[in-house]
Motif scaffolding. Structure first.
Motif, mmCIF file in Angstrom:
data_model
loop_
_atom_site.group_PDB
_atom_site.id
_atom_site.type_symbol
_atom_site.label_atom_id
_atom_site.label_comp_id
_atom_site.label_asym_id
_atom_site.label_seq_id
_atom_site.Cartn_x
_atom_site.Cartn_y
_atom_site.Cartn_z
ATOM 1 N N ARG A 109 34.400 28.174 48.691
ATOM 2 C CA ARG A 109 34.724 28.457 50.094
ATOM 3 C C ARG A 109 35.208 29.884 50.315
ATOM 4 N N SER A 110 35.042 30.741 49.327
ATOM 5 C CA SER A 110 35.355 32.155 49.534
ATOM 6 C C SER A 110 34.399 32.717 50.581
ATOM 7 N N GLN A 111 34.915 33.505 51.488
ATOM 8 C CA GLN A 111 34.100 34.025 52.585
ATOM 9 C C GLN A 111 33.214 35.191 52.171
ATOM 10 N N PHE A 112 33.598 35.869 51.085
ATOM 11 C CA PHE A 112 32.849 37.030 50.634
ATOM 12 C C PHE A 112 32.738 36.982 49.117
ATOM 13 N N PRO A 113 31.729 37.652 48.542
ATOM 14 C CA PRO A 113 31.620 37.684 47.078
ATOM 15 C C PRO A 113 32.701 38.563 46.449
ATOM 16 N N VAL A 114 33.165 38.150 45.289
ATOM 17 C CA VAL A 114 34.152 38.938 44.552
ATOM 18 C C VAL A 114 33.479 40.213 44.033
ATOM 19 N N PRO A 115 34.112 41.368 44.190
ATOM 20 C CA PRO A 115 33.517 42.601 43.640
ATOM 21 C C PRO A 115 33.339 42.500 42.132
ATOM 22 N N GLU A 116 32.269 43.105 41.645
ATOM 23 C CA GLU A 116 32.007 43.060 40.206
ATOM 24 C C GLU A 116 33.023 43.867 39.423
ATOM 25 N N ASP A 117 33.445 44.983 39.979
ATOM 26 C CA ASP A 117 34.390 45.855 39.296
ATOM 27 C C ASP A 117 35.734 45.862 40.021
ATOM 28 N N ILE A 118 36.777 46.027 39.242
ATOM 29 C CA ILE A 118 38.113 46.153 39.805
ATOM 30 C C ILE A 118 38.217 47.480 40.546
ATOM 31 N N LYS A 119 38.659 47.457 41.777
ATOM 32 C CA LYS A 119 38.759 48.675 42.571
ATOM 33 C C LYS A 119 39.938 49.524 42.104
ATOM 34 N N SER A 120 39.721 50.830 42.087
ATOM 35 C CA SER A 120 40.782 51.737 41.654
ATOM 36 C C SER A 120 42.006 51.635 42.559
ATOM 37 N N SER A 121 41.784 51.317 43.849
ATOM 38 C CA SER A 121 42.908 51.200 44.777
ATOM 39 C C SER A 121 43.825 50.035 44.415
ATOM 40 N N TRP A 122 43.247 48.961 43.835
ATOM 41 C CA TRP A 122 44.081 47.835 43.397
ATOM 42 C C TRP A 122 45.001 48.271 42.262
ATOM 43 N N GLN A 123 44.420 48.983 41.296
ATOM 44 C CA GLN A 123 45.221 49.456 40.177
ATOM 45 C C GLN A 123 46.297 50.424 40.645
ATOM 46 N N GLU A 124 45.973 51.251 41.610
ATOM 47 C CA GLU A 124 46.952 52.197 42.146
ATOM 48 C C GLU A 124 48.113 51.475 42.817
ATOM 49 N N GLN A 125 47.821 50.356 43.482
ATOM 50 C CA GLN A 125 48.895 49.585 44.103
ATOM 51 C C GLN A 125 49.792 48.946 43.056
ATOM 52 N N LEU A 126 49.214 48.491 41.961
ATOM 53 C CA LEU A 126 50.027 47.944 40.872
ATOM 54 C C LEU A 126 50.924 49.024 40.277
ATOM 55 N N ILE A 127 50.369 50.199 40.072
ATOM 56 C CA ILE A 127 51.136 51.310 39.513
ATOM 57 C C ILE A 127 52.283 51.686 40.441
ATOM 58 N N ALA A 128 51.998 51.745 41.734
ATOM 59 C CA ALA A 128 53.049 52.076 42.706
ATOM 60 C C ALA A 128 54.168 51.049 42.654
ATOM 61 N N GLY A 129 53.801 49.769 42.520
ATOM 62 C CA GLY A 129 54.810 48.726 42.433
ATOM 63 C C GLY A 129 55.636 48.848 41.169
ATOM 64 N N ILE A 144 36.521 37.222 38.668
ATOM 65 C CA ILE A 144 35.756 36.132 38.070
ATOM 66 C C ILE A 144 34.684 35.722 39.063
ATOM 67 N N ARG A 145 33.458 36.140 38.792
ATOM 68 C CA ARG A 145 32.357 35.936 39.725
ATOM 69 C C ARG A 145 31.609 34.629 39.480
ATOM 70 N N GLY A 146 31.843 33.997 38.351
ATOM 71 C CA GLY A 146 31.081 32.800 37.980
ATOM 72 C C GLY A 146 31.659 31.496 38.479
ATOM 73 N N GLY A 147 32.580 31.559 39.444
ATOM 74 C CA GLY A 147 33.115 30.342 40.033
ATOM 75 C C GLY A 147 34.058 29.588 39.115
ATOM 76 N N VAL A 148 34.265 28.321 39.447
ATOM 77 C CA VAL A 148 35.268 27.521 38.747
ATOM 78 C C VAL A 148 34.908 27.319 37.275
ATOM 79 N N LYS A 149 33.628 27.281 36.941
ATOM 80 C CA LYS A 149 33.243 27.072 35.548
ATOM 81 C C LYS A 149 33.649 28.257 34.669
ATOM 82 N N GLU A 150 33.450 29.471 35.165
ATOM 83 C CA GLU A 150 33.894 30.642 34.404
ATOM 84 C C GLU A 150 35.419 30.674 34.320
ATOM 85 N N LEU A 151 36.079 30.295 35.399
ATOM 86 C CA LEU A 151 37.538 30.237 35.411
ATOM 87 C C LEU A 151 38.045 29.293 34.323
#
Length: 241
Positions: A109-129, A144-151
């Motif tokens: 039920r995700s509305q959009f596909p998960v990005p294949e690569d981790i965005k640099s902005s996400w890492q920057e937010q972790l670093i700032a925190g 994790i793009r493969g759904g519940v089975k990959e999870l």
């Protein structure tokens, strides 16, 4: 003391450049002989002196250094992928409340596909925190793009498996601090804004996940995530006293 981040591979040079240098020189206007705190995100913290500075970088010298032991009570938060709104909030809080890993997984039920690569902005937010709260460890991000089975495949080695279901699903218990802050690796799976599908719940239960609820209200996914991280952090603090 102001904190900065230098990735582990660059500690042999002790050169601060890029956005971290810009913050040091242009925003804070630090100068030669000023002292800072330096973090590498995997458990190392150092007090450093600025020994040289130019237009592009600052040369640092370590005054004292501390290596923190690896956490033995780890929590991974797996969040069903959803809207971008409030994602930055969870990234920030996952650092403050000491999550080990933060996974964004593709739910049915995700509305959009998960990005294949981790965005640099996400890492920057972790670093700032991490710099704000002086946490020497930064959570590891994964998509994790493969759904519940990959999870399920990625959680095979986890000792404690928790599935946070909506109140209309049957559940084993109410999630409390007793189920968190445990020795070893804990995984807590939260669905997207549309919730889990019955098939996803069934597969996770078959894989050894125990179902929990946190009440009869319909909570936003970031609210549920914050409650889980808060309970884990509180329980871990209590057990370390």
């Amino acid at each position: 003391m102001h904190a900065f981040y230098l990735e582990p591979s660059k500690w042999d040079t002790m050169l601060l450049s890029g956005s971290e240098f810009h913050h040091l020189s242009k925003v804070l206007r630090l100068q030669k002989d000023d002292e800072i705190t330096l973090l590498n995100g995997i458990g190392k913290e150092a007090i450093c002196k600025i020994i040289a500075i130019n237009k592009k970088e600052a040369q640092l010298e370590i005054i004292s250094e501390k290596n923190y032991p690896k956490e033995t009570r780890k929590i991974t938060l797996a969040l069903g992928w959803g809207k971008a709104a409030r994602r930055g909030f969870i990234l920030e809080k996952s650092v403050e409340l000491e999550a080990s890993h933060l996974w964004f997984w593709q739910a049915e039920r995700s509305q959009f596909p998960v990005p294949e690569d981790i965005k640099s902005s996400w890492q920057e937010q972790l670093i700032a925190g991490a710099k704000q709260c002086h946490n020497p460890f930064i959570p590891e991000l994964a998509s994790i793009r493969g759904g519940v089975k990959e999870l399920i495949q990625k959680t095979e080695h986890y000792e404690h498996k928790q599935l946070l279901v909506e109140s209309d699903y049957a559940h084993d218990a109410f999630l409390s601090e007793k189920e968190l802050g445990l020795e070893g690796n804990t995984i807590c799976v939260i669905g997207p804004e549309g919730g889990f599908t019955p098939k996803e719940v069934e597969l996770l239960i078959q894989a050894g996940f125990k179902t929990y609820t946190i009440g009869n209200r319909i909570l936003r996914w970031e609210t549920a995530a914050l409650m889980v991280l808060g309970l884990h952090w509180w329980s871990k603090q209590q057990k370390s006293i």
